[in-house]
Design an enzyme around this catalytic site. Structure first.
Site, short mmCIF file in Angstrom:
data_model
loop_
_atom_site.label_atom_id
_atom_site.label_comp_id
_atom_site.label_asym_id
_atom_site.label_seq_id
_atom_site.Cartn_x
_atom_site.Cartn_y
_atom_site.Cartn_z
N GLU A 10 8.66 44.32 -60.00
CA GLU A 10 7.86 43.18 -59.52
C GLU A 10 6.51 43.70 -59.06
O GLU A 10 6.45 44.75 -58.38
CB GLU A 10 8.51 42.49 -58.31
CG GLU A 10 9.65 41.60 -58.63
CD GLU A 10 10.15 40.84 -57.40
OE1 GLU A 10 9.34 40.48 -56.51
OE2 GLU A 10 11.37 40.61 -57.33
N GLU A 35 15.75 43.75 -53.17
CA GLU A 35 15.09 43.86 -51.87
C GLU A 35 16.01 43.67 -50.66
O GLU A 35 15.81 42.74 -49.86
CB GLU A 35 13.94 42.85 -51.79
CG GLU A 35 12.91 43.05 -52.90
CD GLU A 35 11.67 42.20 -52.74
OE1 GLU A 35 11.71 41.22 -51.97
OE2 GLU A 35 10.67 42.52 -53.37
C1 BGC Z 1 10.83 38.55 -54.14
C2 BGC Z 1 10.56 37.28 -54.94
C3 BGC Z 1 9.37 36.56 -54.36
C4 BGC Z 1 8.16 37.48 -54.43
C5 BGC Z 1 6.87 36.87 -53.92
C6 BGC Z 1 9.58 39.33 -53.79
O1 BGC Z 1 9.71 39.93 -52.55
O2 BGC Z 1 11.76 39.36 -54.81
O3 BGC Z 1 11.72 36.50 -54.93
O4 BGC Z 1 9.10 35.37 -55.01
O5 BGC Z 1 8.42 38.60 -53.62
O6 BGC Z 1 6.96 36.56 -52.57
#
Ligand code: BGC
Length: 404
Positions: free
Chosen positions: A319, A165
């Site tokens: 993610e 990111e």
């Molecule tokens: C990040 C994580 C973070 C998650 C939730 C993502 O943008 O890569 O490190 O914990 O979001 O906020």
């Protein structure tokens, strides 16, 4: 639960060889990353929540991977902490290398394909003190570390993620002033984005020099932008500009250096433009919200996956998750997002994996330990892990989709 699972009809055909799993990042789970810039930053102000031992994953990784495998996962994403590997410029910590070899071997032992991130928001102290990502030589410094990792650990890595990111990092650290080094400047933003883009390209080439068949990409946070009112040209315009800037700018700077497209998705934002007073604002959706106040919208997930078709590469979701301490909404969240993923596949998005954020509750940066993103609950006093019921819903979906 059965009902929820049956609503997901992911066919064995589409999910053959599909990667199912969860993600973490080193600083958020390992504990005691004392050479990192975040560690120093936490200590510079007594009111900041300290990561401390975090989930003690540094010691408990083998149990955690065993748990992931019991939850049906066949893949796992983690990050390597640069500040552990390179203690000062050019000084490589052999013990850290040995540790990460054990970690990656443990993944193999538990049947988990490895997705390895090289930079997930944190930097070595020495790098930050020299000016961090603002410095023109930052990409060269990064690639030296990458070379050490590829040479020493590369045989155990299946997928590489150079940078997590970059646009979130630059916005939080060089514009919003929430994260170290808490700066705010146009020039800074511009420089950091360009340096990170160069760092990615150099790392991509370096990894391929050692492993010609490597699969290398980034984890890109994608926001689903929509106009607050489709009839208003101003709203449509700001949604399109933000989509270009936040979602696509980094890809356009790093063209031809992505073997796959890595997607991190959390929410949809509706953009509004007004002339009097002159303002661009974001309107949150009306539906349910996570504990972070983020609107839950699986339609936005479908939207961003479809937009990624334009790059003509396989897509891995690296993610997607929800802060939900009581686990009231997580199972529905997973089901609705997997349905969206299926719809996107049916419309031609070549999605080949889904890694949930996160395997464990963890240190949520400046928000501390309150937000609970884990499929597995962590008791920070005892370090005991307890899978939440949503983790079993995900397992049932995985089992059904892989015909096991
Ligand atoms: C990040 C994580 C973070 C998650 C939730 C993502 O943008 O890569 O490190 O914990 O979001 O906020």
């Amino acid at each position: 639960m059965e009902e929820q699972v049956q609503m997901i009809s992911m066919t064995t055909e589409k999910t053959k060889g599909f990667y199912w799993g969860a993600a973490t990042s080193a600083y958020q789970v390992e504990g005691n990353n004392i050479h990192s810039d975040w560690w120093s930053w936490e200590r510079a102000d007594s009111t900041r929540t300290k990561a401390g031992k975090a989930c003690d994953h540094y010691n408990l990784f083998d149990d955690d991977f065993k748990l992931a495998s019991l939850l049906g996962h066949n893949a796992h994403r983690l990050s390597i902490e640069w500040s552990r590997i390179e203690l000062s410029p050019g000084v490589i910590n052999k013990r850290a290398i040995a540790h990460y070899r054990e970690v990656l071997e443990s993944l193999k032992k538990h049947g988990l394909t490895s997705f390895v991130t090289l930079h997930h928001f944190t930097n070595p102290n020495w790098f930050a003190k020299r000016g961090g990502w603002l410095r023109a030589d930052s990409p060269d410094l990064f690639v030296k570390y990458v070379r050490e990792v590829v040479i020493n650990l590369g045989d155990l890595v299946d997928f590489w993620i150079t940078i997590n990111e970059p646009m979130v990092y630059v916005s939080q650290s060089y514009w919003q002033r929430r994260w170290p080094p808490q700066e705010k400047s146009f020039v800074g933003v511009w420089r950091v984005i360009n340096n990170m883009a160069r760092a990615h390209k150099l790392a991509y080439r370096e990894i391929h020099r050692h492993q010609p068949n490597a699969s290398v990409g980034i984890a890109k946070h994608l926001v689903a932008y929509q106009p607050a009112d489709f009839r208003r040209i101003g709203d449509r315009w700001v949604a399109a500009v933000e989509d270009w800037w936040f979602n696509h700018r980094f890809f356009s700077l790093t063209r031809d250096t992505h073997d796959y497209i890595g997607v991190n998705y959390y929410f949809l934002l509706k953009k509004k433009f007004s002339i009097i007073p002159l303002r661009v604002s974001s309107v949150l959706g009306k539906g349910n919200k996570s504990d972070m106040g983020w609107p839950i919208d699986a339609g936005g997930f479908e939207q961003v996956l479809l937009h990624m078709r334009r790059y003509g590469r396989p897509i891995y979701v690296l993610e997607n998750g929800i802060a939900d301490a009581n686990d009231d909404q997580r199972a529905d969240f997973i089901c609705s997002h997997l349905r969206a993923l299926e719809r996107a596949q049916a419309k031609g998005a070549d999605v080949r994996g889904y890694l949930h954020w996160s395997l464990l509750d963890n240190y949520e940066w400046d928000k501390g330990f309150d937000p609970r993103f884990g499929l597995v609950e962590v008791d920070y006093e005892t370090m005991v892990r307890r899978p939440r019921s949503s983790a079993y819903v995900m397992r049932a979906i995985i089992q059904q989709s892989s015909g096991s």
